[in-house]
Design a protein around this motif. Structure first.
Motif, PDB file in Angstrom:
ATOM      1  N   CYS A   1       4.713  -1.172   1.545  1.00  0.00           N
ATOM      2  CA  CYS A   1       4.285   0.193   1.859  1.00  0.00           C
ATOM      3  C   CYS A   1       5.306   0.930   2.727  1.00  0.00           C
ATOM      4  O   CYS A   1       5.471   2.150   2.604  1.00  0.00           O
ATOM      5  CB  CYS A   1       2.904   0.191   2.510  1.00  0.00           C
ATOM      6  SG  CYS A   1       2.843  -0.409   4.199  1.00  0.00           S
TER       7      CYS A   1
ATOM      8  N   ASP B   1      -1.808  -0.179   2.121  1.00  0.00           N
ATOM      9  CA  ASP B   1      -1.817  -0.960   0.883  1.00  0.00           C
ATOM     10  C   ASP B   1      -3.246  -1.079   0.366  1.00  0.00           C
ATOM     11  O   ASP B   1      -4.171  -1.400   1.139  1.00  0.00           O
ATOM     12  CB  ASP B   1      -1.254  -2.358   1.135  1.00  0.00           C
ATOM     13  CG  ASP B   1       0.258  -2.397   1.088  1.00  0.00           C
ATOM     14  OD1 ASP B   1       0.872  -1.365   0.739  1.00  0.00           O
ATOM     15  OD2 ASP B   1       0.839  -3.455   1.406  1.00  0.00           O
TER      16      ASP B   1
ATOM     17  N   SER C   1      -1.240   3.166  -1.001  1.00  0.00           N
ATOM     18  CA  SER C   1      -0.163   2.544  -1.765  1.00  0.00           C
ATOM     19  C   SER C   1      -0.810   1.504  -2.668  1.00  0.00           C
ATOM     20  O   SER C   1      -1.037   0.363  -2.261  1.00  0.00           O
ATOM     21  CB  SER C   1       0.850   1.911  -0.802  1.00  0.00           C
ATOM     22  OG  SER C   1       1.943   1.365  -1.489  1.00  0.00           O
TER      23      SER C   1
ATOM     24  N   VAL D   1       7.740   2.399   0.383  1.00  0.00           N
ATOM     25  CA  VAL D   1       7.159   3.550  -0.319  1.00  0.00           C
ATOM     26  C   VAL D   1       7.132   4.769   0.600  1.00  0.00           C
ATOM     27  O   VAL D   1       7.412   5.896   0.184  1.00  0.00           O
ATOM     28  CB  VAL D   1       5.743   3.234  -0.834  1.00  0.00           C
ATOM     29  CG1 VAL D   1       5.124   4.459  -1.518  1.00  0.00           C
ATOM     30  CG2 VAL D   1       5.772   2.065  -1.817  1.00  0.00           C
TER      31      VAL D   1
ATOM     32  N   ALA E   1       2.200   1.894  -6.477  1.00  0.00           N
ATOM     33  CA  ALA E   1       3.138   1.027  -5.753  1.00  0.00           C
ATOM     34  C   ALA E   1       3.580  -0.162  -6.581  1.00  0.00           C
ATOM     35  O   ALA E   1       4.181  -1.103  -6.043  1.00  0.00           O
ATOM     36  CB  ALA E   1       2.493   0.540  -4.453  1.00  0.00           C
TER      37      ALA E   1
END
Length: 332
Positions: free
Chosen positions: A286, A306, A274, A289, A240
């Motif tokens: 996140c 996360d 992430s 993502v 990430a």
């Protein structure tokens, strides 16, 4: 009319300084305020403002991607998008309240399940976040007993692949993680040093024709296939970090190859971590993502969390969700 419009604008501007929780309380005071605090423009502002800071999202709470791409004027027609409902469904407080409000029989069932000795659930962990980051998530998991206790290092193998490491969650639930790397440790280290992408040897590419277009998809190699057939769920570690380029379309294709229903039950949960190397690294939120990976296309339960490799921040939240989902599936 102009004065009335000005008053409404002022009112919305003032309410934007309140927190969403304060607005909900204000809406419970009278019919007038109930209508006022439900203004879609106000809640769209809150949603777009707050969602980058939310550290997790799941298959039930992911907001529609159209809210990021459409201007408000495009969605403010006769079928207004319910931004207030989307906010309540997606925000951490709303998700916690939904979780805590499950029926009592669910709590009783979970208690009874805890009295029954269950097989140690096993999860396959893979993804670029295991290999591209400056800090190793796996190494940190192995060396932080105060966060996650290593409960065993089995010596058996699954068709040539090590059977993983057993961990103990909250001094109670044991689970096993089989870590699948794309290539050898030497090749992974060289790729990190050169900021290159290592050739992924877990998959092979297949081409097919759909109409006049060539379609590309992946399948897993035989050894990985055997692992996918016996695990109870999957952990995908996404990179990430905002400083790197990411081919999310290819990542999705590989995720789909791993969770292929032909390899096992179609409802096995997927935890997406992430992940960034350390706290100081700029991360992609996140929720962004999740949309980049198109997780809304998946048909089984998933959650994105996360995580920080250097500190394991967020990891236990994801593991807790994964164990709950896996136990629910095994009980059905």
């Amino acid at each position: 009319a102009a004065l009335r419009g000005f008053q409404i604008d002022v009112q919305l501007n003032i309410m934007s300084f309140l927190s969403p929780q304060d607005l909900c309380r204000l809406g419970s005071t009278s019919c007038y305020w109930r209508g006022a605090v439900q203004d879609p423009l106000l809640w769209r502002y809150f949603l777009l403002r707050d969602l980058p800071s939310w550290t997790s999202v799941d298959w039930k709470s992911l907001p529609d991607e159209e809210i990021f791409n459409k201007a408000f004027s495009e969605v403010s027609d006769n079928a207004l998008y319910d931004y207030m409902a989307a906010y309540k469904r997606s925000c951490p407080q709303g998700r916690r309240s939904l979780k805590s409000s499950r029926p009592r029989y669910g709590t009783v069932t979970s208690f009874l399940q805890s009295l029954v000795t269950q097989a140690e659930p096993r999860f396959a962990m893979f993804g670029p976040g295991l290999e591209e980051l400056d800090n190793s998530l796996v190494q940190k998991m192995m060396t932080c007993p105060e966060i996650l206790l290593v409960a065993g290092l089995p010596h058996r193998q699954i068709h040539g692949i090590g059977s993983g490491v057993s961990f103990q969650f909250n001094n109670n639930q044991k689970f096993n993680i089989v870590t699948l790397y794309s290539t050898t440790s030497v090749e992974r280290r060289r790729a990190r040093e050169e900021q290159a992408v290592a050739v992924n040897k877990m998959f092979y590419q297949e081409n097919s024709t759909a109409g006049n277009q060539q379609a590309t998809h992946y399948s897993v190699i035989a050894q990985v296939r055997k692992v996918c057939e016996v695990v109870d769920g999957f952990i995908y570690v996404a990179n990430a970090e905002a400083r790197r380029e990411h081919d999310r379309q290819e990542e999705l294709a590989r995720i789909l190859a791993m969770i292929d229903p032909a390899l096992g039950p179609p409802n096995r949960p997927l935890l997406v971590l992430s992940c960034v190397s350390h706290i100081g690294v700029e991360r992609i939120p996140c929720i962004y993502v999740a949309h980049q990976l198109q997780l809304n296309l998946l048909h089984q339960p998933w959650m994105m969390q996360d995580t920080v490799a250097a500190t394991l921040d967020g990891l236990l939240n994801g593991i807790e969700w994964l164990l709950e989902e896996a136990n629910c599936k095994s009980a059905q």
